[in-house]
Design a protein around this motif. Structure first.
Motif, PDB file in Angstrom:
ATOM      1  N   ASP A 146       0.915  -1.099  -0.220  1.00 54.67           N
ATOM      2  CA  ASP A 146       0.072  -0.007   0.031  1.00 54.67           C
ATOM      3  C   ASP A 146       0.926   1.280  -0.058  1.00 54.67           C
ATOM      4  N   PHE A 147       1.729   1.299   0.688  1.00 53.10           N
ATOM      5  CA  PHE A 147       2.813   2.438   0.751  1.00 53.10           C
ATOM      6  C   PHE A 147       3.330   2.522  -0.567  1.00 53.10           C
ATOM      7  N   ARG A 148       3.823   1.363  -1.107  1.00 50.33           N
ATOM      8  CA  ARG A 148       4.560   1.714  -2.665  1.00 50.33           C
ATOM      9  C   ARG A 148       3.419   2.183  -3.653  1.00 50.33           C
ATOM     10  N   ARG A 149       2.439   1.728  -3.456  1.00 55.88           N
ATOM     11  CA  ARG A 149       1.048   2.347  -4.329  1.00 55.88           C
ATOM     12  C   ARG A 149       0.881   3.596  -4.272  1.00 55.88           C
ATOM     13  N   ARG A 150       0.807   4.254  -2.798  1.00 53.32           N
ATOM     14  CA  ARG A 150       0.661   5.539  -2.719  1.00 53.32           C
ATOM     15  C   ARG A 150       1.859   6.539  -3.147  1.00 53.32           C
TER      16      ARG A 150
ATOM     17  N   PRO B 170      -5.254  12.725  -0.902  1.00 54.38           N
ATOM     18  CA  PRO B 170      -6.212  13.353   0.171  1.00 54.38           C
ATOM     19  C   PRO B 170      -5.975  12.729   1.488  1.00 54.38           C
ATOM     20  N   GLU B 171      -5.352  11.694   1.844  1.00 55.41           N
ATOM     21  CA  GLU B 171      -5.116  11.245   2.942  1.00 55.41           C
ATOM     22  C   GLU B 171      -4.011  11.568   3.674  1.00 55.41           C
ATOM     23  N   THR B 172      -2.816  12.062   2.931  1.00 59.95           N
ATOM     24  CA  THR B 172      -1.629  12.816   3.478  1.00 59.95           C
ATOM     25  C   THR B 172      -1.663  14.236   3.654  1.00 59.95           C
TER      26      THR B 172
END
Length: 167
Positions: free
Chosen positions: A44-48, A109-111
């Motif tokens: 998920d981190f890599r995707r973001r 948006p989440e960051t």
């Protein structure tokens, strides 16, 4: 129970019983929220991170194609890296000749709600650059997320304009 000791000015020690707000000797109650494995978190981190980097590249290419500005972008082979501003380079920096430079911070948006992001945007407003926020979002979510981002930035008194991009 008031035995009158409070009225006489002597503090009274009150100890809650173990059954009030405590599990006591009981086993912890599961919350029902499953935690991701490290592999799932890393994916998920890599995707973001890939979404962020694609947003930076798309924004830099678009600005370079539509303006006469000197465009600099982080992590891009097409553009040179921008100089540090407020402790670190902005995602995209545009030098506009005699007008003060404009910088773009690309966010998911989440960051945008992180304290470090808000602190970074506040620091950029004090550098003499003209900061802007660009959200990476799906087209059908742009309007809702732009409005939410403007509301979130207005609360701490940040003036940056917000736009959206789909890499």
């Amino acid at each position: 129970v008031n035995d009158g000791s409070l009225a006489r000015g002597r503090p009274r020690m009150i100890r809650p019983r173990s059954e009030v707000g405590s599990t006591g000797d009981r086993a912890p109650v599961p919350t029902g929220v499953a935690l991701d494995s490290y592999d799932a978190w890393l994916a998920d981190f890599r995707r973001r991170l890939a979404l962020h980097d694609a947003g930076v590249a798309a924004l830099a290419r678009d600005l370079a194609s539509r303006t006469h500005w000197t465009v600099r972008a982080m992590g891009s082979e097409e553009f040179s890296a921008p100089p540090a501003a407020a402790g670190q380079p902005p995602d995209v920096l545009c030098e506009r000749g005699s007008t003060r430079p404009i910088c773009f911070e690309v966010e998911l948006p989440e960051t945008l709600v992180r304290r470090t992001t808000v602190a970074r945007l506040r620091a950029l407003t004090e550098t003499g650059l003209e900061p802007r926020v660009v959200l990476v979002a799906a087209p059908f979510q742009h309007e809702r997320q732009l409005e939410e981002a403007r509301r979130l930035l207005h609360r701490p008194g940040l003036p940056p304009d917000v736009a959206a991009v789909l890499p």
